[in-house]
Scaffold this motif. Structure first.
Motif, short mmCIF file in Angstrom:
data_model
loop_
_atom_site.label_atom_id
_atom_site.label_comp_id
_atom_site.label_asym_id
_atom_site.label_seq_id
_atom_site.Cartn_x
_atom_site.Cartn_y
_atom_site.Cartn_z
N GLY A 1 53.43 47.32 31.57
CA GLY A 1 53.68 46.87 32.94
C GLY A 1 53.02 45.56 33.28
N ASN A 2 53.23 45.19 34.51
CA ASN A 2 52.69 43.95 35.05
C ASN A 2 51.96 44.28 36.34
OD1 ASN A 2 52.12 41.30 35.48
ND2 ASN A 2 54.17 40.74 36.21
N ASN A 3 50.66 44.04 36.39
CA ASN A 3 49.85 44.37 37.57
C ASN A 3 49.87 45.87 37.85
OD1 ASN A 3 49.39 41.56 38.02
ND2 ASN A 3 51.36 41.42 39.08
N SER A 4 49.90 46.68 36.81
CA SER A 4 50.02 48.13 36.99
C SER A 4 48.79 48.89 36.50
CB SER A 4 51.25 48.65 36.22
OG SER A 4 52.39 47.89 36.49
N GLU A 5 47.80 48.19 35.99
CA GLU A 5 46.66 48.85 35.37
C GLU A 5 45.88 49.70 36.37
OE1 GLU A 5 43.21 47.79 32.09
OE2 GLU A 5 44.31 46.18 33.09
N GLU A 6 45.60 49.14 37.53
CA GLU A 6 44.82 49.85 38.54
C GLU A 6 45.57 51.07 39.07
OE1 GLU A 6 41.45 50.69 40.68
OE2 GLU A 6 41.73 49.11 39.19
N SER A 7 46.86 50.92 39.35
CA SER A 7 47.64 52.03 39.90
C SER A 7 47.86 53.14 38.87
CB SER A 7 48.99 51.54 40.43
OG SER A 7 49.69 50.82 39.45
N SER A 8 47.70 52.82 37.58
CA SER A 8 47.87 53.83 36.53
C SER A 8 46.78 54.90 36.59
CB SER A 8 47.86 53.18 35.15
OG SER A 8 48.94 52.28 35.00
N LYS A 9 45.68 54.59 37.25
CA LYS A 9 44.59 55.57 37.37
C LYS A 9 45.05 56.83 38.10
CE LYS A 9 40.82 52.15 37.35
NZ LYS A 9 39.71 51.57 38.13
N SER A 10 46.08 56.68 38.96
CA SER A 10 46.57 57.82 39.73
C SER A 10 47.23 58.87 38.86
CB SER A 10 47.57 57.34 40.79
OG SER A 10 48.74 56.81 40.18
N PHE A 11 47.50 58.57 37.59
CA PHE A 11 48.12 59.54 36.69
C PHE A 11 47.23 60.75 36.48
CE2 PHE A 11 50.89 56.25 34.20
CZ PHE A 11 51.52 55.92 35.38
N GLY A 12 45.92 60.56 36.73
CA GLY A 12 44.99 61.68 36.64
C GLY A 12 45.35 62.79 37.61
N ASN A 13 46.00 62.45 38.71
CA ASN A 13 46.42 63.46 39.69
C ASN A 13 47.39 64.47 39.09
OD1 ASN A 13 46.64 61.10 42.50
ND2 ASN A 13 44.89 61.86 41.37
N TYR A 14 48.06 64.07 38.01
CA TYR A 14 49.10 64.91 37.41
C TYR A 14 48.69 65.47 36.05
CZ TYR A 14 51.36 62.33 41.07
OH TYR A 14 51.64 61.77 42.30
N GLY A 15 47.37 65.47 35.81
CA GLY A 15 46.83 66.11 34.62
C GLY A 15 46.67 65.21 33.42
N ILE A 16 46.97 63.92 33.56
CA ILE A 16 46.83 62.98 32.45
C ILE A 16 45.44 62.35 32.51
CG2 ILE A 16 47.76 60.93 31.32
CD1 ILE A 16 49.71 63.26 31.37
N LYS A 17 44.64 62.58 31.48
CA LYS A 17 43.27 62.07 31.50
C LYS A 17 43.15 60.66 30.97
CE LYS A 17 41.10 66.62 31.20
NZ LYS A 17 40.17 67.51 30.45
N ASN A 18 44.01 60.30 29.99
CA ASN A 18 43.92 58.98 29.38
C ASN A 18 45.26 58.25 29.46
OD1 ASN A 18 41.16 59.08 28.37
ND2 ASN A 18 41.89 60.66 26.98
N VAL A 19 45.23 57.05 30.02
CA VAL A 19 46.42 56.21 30.13
C VAL A 19 46.19 54.97 29.28
CG1 VAL A 19 47.92 54.89 31.66
CG2 VAL A 19 46.85 57.00 32.49
#
Length: 337
Positions: free
Chosen positions: A44-62
């Motif tokens: 992605g582009n400028n998506s690194e910070e927003s990827s942290k929200s994946f933890g809400n859905y059980g994903i620990k490492n992005v």
């Protein structure tokens, strides 16, 4: 059976749509059933910070690959997409990180990438999947066949498996408020070189101010029963009141009344909204193939024998020119009260 489950997530301008969250949720579910780990890969582009929200859905490492780094390798300038490079990135990442189940959304990007990834990995491939289950030590994927006339359970036998999920079918489940750890990945470490960018897309232009039918939770579609392009204002008015996207049958698009981006059906977009209102659409099998998995289908047609009524949850036998204005007026009064 499984090593790790990989969820590939596409992003644009730091935003992730609902189908991406469906892939994350399903990846986490599969990993739990298989007693293994689910991880996500984002290009992605400028998506690194927003990827942290994946933890809400059980994903620990992005694992995150910045599009600008791919640009620097390609020798091109500011491209948005390259199926040759993206598919190699996913394939090589899966190999390097011991992932043998790869999930993608069955959106336009996923449909383009998934078969290429499957070939690269010599993997079993199930497109447009509507359910996944574990039967003993076997993975079984469900998908519609023959324009939705049949439903097949497919046993995926190869060690590596690539599956695309039909958008708006799988339930999104937010599990926690925890953030995921985002790990930056250098595409050079995956063996990506300039020669991998054989085809590039410079830019993807999306119509502003309009909902995409593939992503919408509510859709109002029109067919030849509208008689002319000018009469589609009836569809647009009802869609506006409902906060819905506007869709169209193939006949309407072929006639030039509406853009192809709105076409629902076998040769258009497959949709699964909570509410689908078919106006003046007879219900050819090619159209039904693209919308029959909608949660609630309302059909409006003056022909009581129209095939659309066979799958509709609610049917209104009447002329769209009489029904639509009355329906719009009634819904507007309820919404405003």
């Amino acid at each position: 059976m499984s090593k790790k489950v990989l969820a590939f997530i596409d992003a644009k301008d730091g935003k992730f749509k609902n189908p991406a969250l469906e892939v994350l949720t399903e990846a986490n579910k599969l990993a739990s059933l298989l007693n293994t780990e689910s991880i996500a890969l984002v290009i992605g582009n400028n998506s690194e910070e927003s990827s942290k929200s994946f933890g809400n859905y059980g994903i620990k490492n992005v694992h995150y690959i910045d599009l600008t780094k791919l640009n620097s390798i390609s020798g091109k300038s500011n491209f948005s997409y390259s199926h040759s490079a993206f598919s190699k990135v996913i394939s090589e990442f899966a190999k390097a990180n011991d992932c043998n189940i790869i999930l993608l959304s069955a959106n336009s990007l996923g449909k383009d990438l998934a078969p290429r990834v499957a070939v690269n990995l010599s993997a079993s491939y199930c497109p447009d999947c509507t359910a996944i289950k574990i039967d003993g030590d076997k993975l079984v994927a469900t998908r519609p066949l023959f324009a939705g006339k049949s439903i097949a359970d497919l046993l995926l036998k190869n060690e590596s498996k690539v599956i695309t999920l039909r958008p708006n079918v799988f339930k999104v489940e937010k599990l926690t408020d925890e953030e995921a750890t985002v790990i930056s990945v250098d595409p050079v470490s995956l063996g990506i070189t300039e020669s991998d960018f054989s085809v590039i897309v410079n830019d993807v232009v999306i119509s502003s101010g309009k909902l995409d039918v593939a992503e919408a939770d509510r859709i109002v579609s029109g067919g030849r029963g509208l008689r002319s392009q000018e009469n589609f204002n009836l569809i647009e008015e009802l869609a506006e009141v409902l906060g819905a996207a506007t869709g169209a049958s193939r006949a309407v698009v072929d006639a030039g009344w509406r853009p192809h981006s709105e076409q629902v059906g076998q040769t258009g977009k497959t949709v699964s909204p909570s509410l689908y209102i078919a106006c003046g659409i007879s219900g050819a099998i090619q159209h039904l193939a693209g919308m029959s998995s909608s949660k609630c289908i309302v059909a409006i047609n003056k022909d009581k024998d129209a095939p659309i009524f066979q799958i509709a949850d609610y049917g209104i036998v009447g002329d769209v020119f009489d029904v639509l204005p009355a329906l719009t007026k009634e819904i507007k009064s309820v919404v405003s009260s």
